[in-house]
Design a protein around this motif. Structure first.
Motif, mmCIF file in Angstrom:
data_model
loop_
_atom_site.group_PDB
_atom_site.id
_atom_site.type_symbol
_atom_site.label_atom_id
_atom_site.label_comp_id
_atom_site.label_asym_id
_atom_site.label_seq_id
_atom_site.Cartn_x
_atom_site.Cartn_y
_atom_site.Cartn_z
ATOM 1 N N LEU A 197 -26.928 13.837 -42.644
ATOM 2 C CA LEU A 197 -26.593 14.450 -43.931
ATOM 3 C C LEU A 197 -27.449 13.870 -45.064
ATOM 4 C CD1 LEU A 197 -22.716 14.647 -43.599
ATOM 5 C CD2 LEU A 197 -24.263 16.589 -43.850
ATOM 6 N N ALA A 198 -27.702 12.564 -45.028
ATOM 7 C CA ALA A 198 -28.549 11.941 -46.048
ATOM 8 C C ALA A 198 -29.974 12.477 -45.967
ATOM 9 C CB ALA A 198 -28.539 10.425 -45.883
ATOM 10 N N PHE A 242 -34.292 16.214 -47.854
ATOM 11 C CA PHE A 242 -35.096 17.407 -47.577
ATOM 12 C C PHE A 242 -34.773 18.532 -48.564
ATOM 13 C CE2 PHE A 242 -35.583 21.528 -45.463
ATOM 14 C CZ PHE A 242 -36.926 21.486 -45.105
ATOM 15 N N SER A 243 -33.482 18.699 -48.893
ATOM 16 C CA SER A 243 -33.066 19.767 -49.809
ATOM 17 C C SER A 243 -33.616 19.529 -51.208
ATOM 18 C CB SER A 243 -31.539 19.859 -49.850
ATOM 19 O OG SER A 243 -31.012 20.159 -48.578
ATOM 20 N N PHE A 244 -33.508 18.294 -51.697
ATOM 21 C CA PHE A 244 -34.036 17.991 -53.030
ATOM 22 C C PHE A 244 -35.558 18.137 -53.064
ATOM 23 C CE2 PHE A 244 -30.125 15.226 -54.012
ATOM 24 C CZ PHE A 244 -29.512 16.280 -54.658
ATOM 25 N N LEU A 302 -27.202 22.576 -52.168
ATOM 26 C CA LEU A 302 -27.117 22.041 -50.812
ATOM 27 C C LEU A 302 -27.334 20.531 -50.807
ATOM 28 C CD1 LEU A 302 -26.878 22.449 -47.758
ATOM 29 C CD2 LEU A 302 -29.336 22.957 -47.712
ATOM 30 N N GLY A 303 -28.297 20.053 -51.596
ATOM 31 C CA GLY A 303 -28.554 18.616 -51.674
ATOM 32 C C GLY A 303 -27.390 17.857 -52.277
ATOM 33 N N ILE A 346 -39.510 11.259 -51.092
ATOM 34 C CA ILE A 346 -40.897 11.093 -51.536
ATOM 35 C C ILE A 346 -41.856 11.597 -50.468
ATOM 36 C CG2 ILE A 346 -42.663 9.405 -52.187
ATOM 37 C CD1 ILE A 346 -40.463 7.659 -53.318
ATOM 38 N N PHE A 347 -41.610 11.224 -49.233
ATOM 39 C CA PHE A 347 -42.524 11.589 -48.147
ATOM 40 C C PHE A 347 -42.379 13.069 -47.789
ATOM 41 C CE2 PHE A 347 -41.296 7.100 -47.743
ATOM 42 C CZ PHE A 347 -42.541 6.528 -47.979
ATOM 43 N N PHE A 348 -41.166 13.620 -47.888
ATOM 44 C CA PHE A 348 -40.994 15.062 -47.700
ATOM 45 C C PHE A 348 -41.802 15.835 -48.740
ATOM 46 C CE2 PHE A 348 -36.718 14.244 -45.532
ATOM 47 C CZ PHE A 348 -37.190 14.605 -44.285
#
Length: 339
Positions: free
Chosen positions: A22-23, A28-30, A247-248, A272-274
């Motif tokens: 979930l985290a 990923f959503s943000f 969603l985030g 950051i990496f996403f």
């Protein structure tokens, strides 16, 4: 008994894995919301993009919240606090999303990701206590990361910077840093409120959406930003940004219920990496080495702060448990036997 213990162990493992997933979904959503915002800002004014994104959130959350709050009324004090939280979070999201529109997501998101550092500094001020040495060390590390991303003029005296990398919008950089400050204040208020009562995620999203729409509409009116009809693609990206924001937010609260806040904070740095990967693949915008190194330093500082907070909390809990056990042992020794 062994079967029951194994079942309990497996349930705990599944519970923790769900919290981790979930985290990561939240990060990923943000990140997806940031990319959608950046894409929409290519043809739209960034303030309008934020307005349309949060209008989407308001449409999705408004009816459900209206029904729930009619059944669960708030006290006047709770209503005022929730309004303050909604306003502060709105300022944070507006600052971040406008910053994404003015600079690239790979620049704005790492600046916003300094939130754990900001929260730590605010806690030091609120609780009036001296910071630990590692607090100072990780704060300095994050400041170095921010400097590498923003590339102020005095930095040229220390490291050579290509002039082609100096074209960042100063307002975007200021808003990126301001978003971390506003969100840090918001988290501090929410943390204090959750110690007293449970704050509904959808309710806070709805409050934030109301203030975001109101503030953006005011800026558009005062600033004379023309409200021309949106292109279909721009409206789609704005709507996607709003959906990913919601969603985030929901997955973040769900993750905190299944995992500790410190672990969730560590996992959220993956945003950051996403963003870096999505910017390269979807937006085809290159990332300069200074921003990459700066983002990495900020991520290390945030992970370090969260990890050490978790470590010291575990030590404190173990110490308290040992003290309580010693007290119980002493009481049992001095308890007279009854015939």
């Amino acid at each position: 008994m062994p079967g029951a213990a194994l079942k309990e162990l497996l349930m705990n493992v599944v519970h923790r894995v769900c919290g981790i997933m979930l985290a990561l979904l939240c990060a990923f959503s943000f990140a997806s919301s940031s990319i959608a915002t950046s894409k929409a800002s290519e043809t739209e004014n960034p303030v309008r993009v934020v307005l349309l994104s949060w209008a989407t959130v308001l449409v999705l959350t408004g009816p459900a919240i209206a029904v729930r709050r009619s059944c669960v009324p708030l006290t006047m004090g709770e209503f005022v606090i929730d309004n303050i939280c909604g306003c502060v979070q709105a300022l944070a999201t507006i600052s971040l999303n406008v910053a994404i529109g003015l600079v690239t997501p790979a620049v704005a998101v790492p600046l916003y990701s300094c939130v754990p550092i900001v929260v730590m500094l605010l806690m030091v001020v609120v609780e009036v206590r001296l910071p630990r040495p590692w607090h100072v060390a990780f704060t300095i590390l994050s400041i170095i990361g921010v400097l590498l991303i923003t590339k102020p003029p005095f930095l040229e005296f220390l490291v050579p910077i290509d002039q082609s990398l100096r074209g960042l919008n100063p307002l975007g950089l200021i808003l990126g840093i301001s978003s971390a400050l506003f969100y840090g204040i918001y988290l501090l208020i929410i943390k204090k409120q959750n110690e007293v009562r449970s704050v509904s995620t959808l309710w806070m999203c709805c409050m934030t959406a109301i203030y975001s729409v109101g503030i953006c509409a005011t800026v558009i009116t005062i600033g004379g930003i023309h409200f021309v009809p949106s292109m279909a693609d721009s409206f789609l990206y704005c709507s996607l940004a709003g959906v990913f924001l919601l969603l985030g937010s929901v997955s973040l609260v769900a993750a905190v219920k299944k995992e500790t806040a410190e672990v969730v904070s560590i996992l959220l740095t993956s945003e950051i990496f996403f963003v870096f990967i999505m910017q390269l693949v979807l937006l085809h915008i290159p990332i300069d080495v200074y921003s990459g190194v700066g983002a990495l330093l900020i991520a290390i500082a945030c992970i370090g702060i969260s990890s050490l907070e978790l470590y010291y909390r575990v030590i404190d809990e173990n110490t308290n448990d040992e003290s309580e056990q010693e007290i119980n042992d002493c009481e049992s020794e001095h308890t007279p036997l009854v015939d």
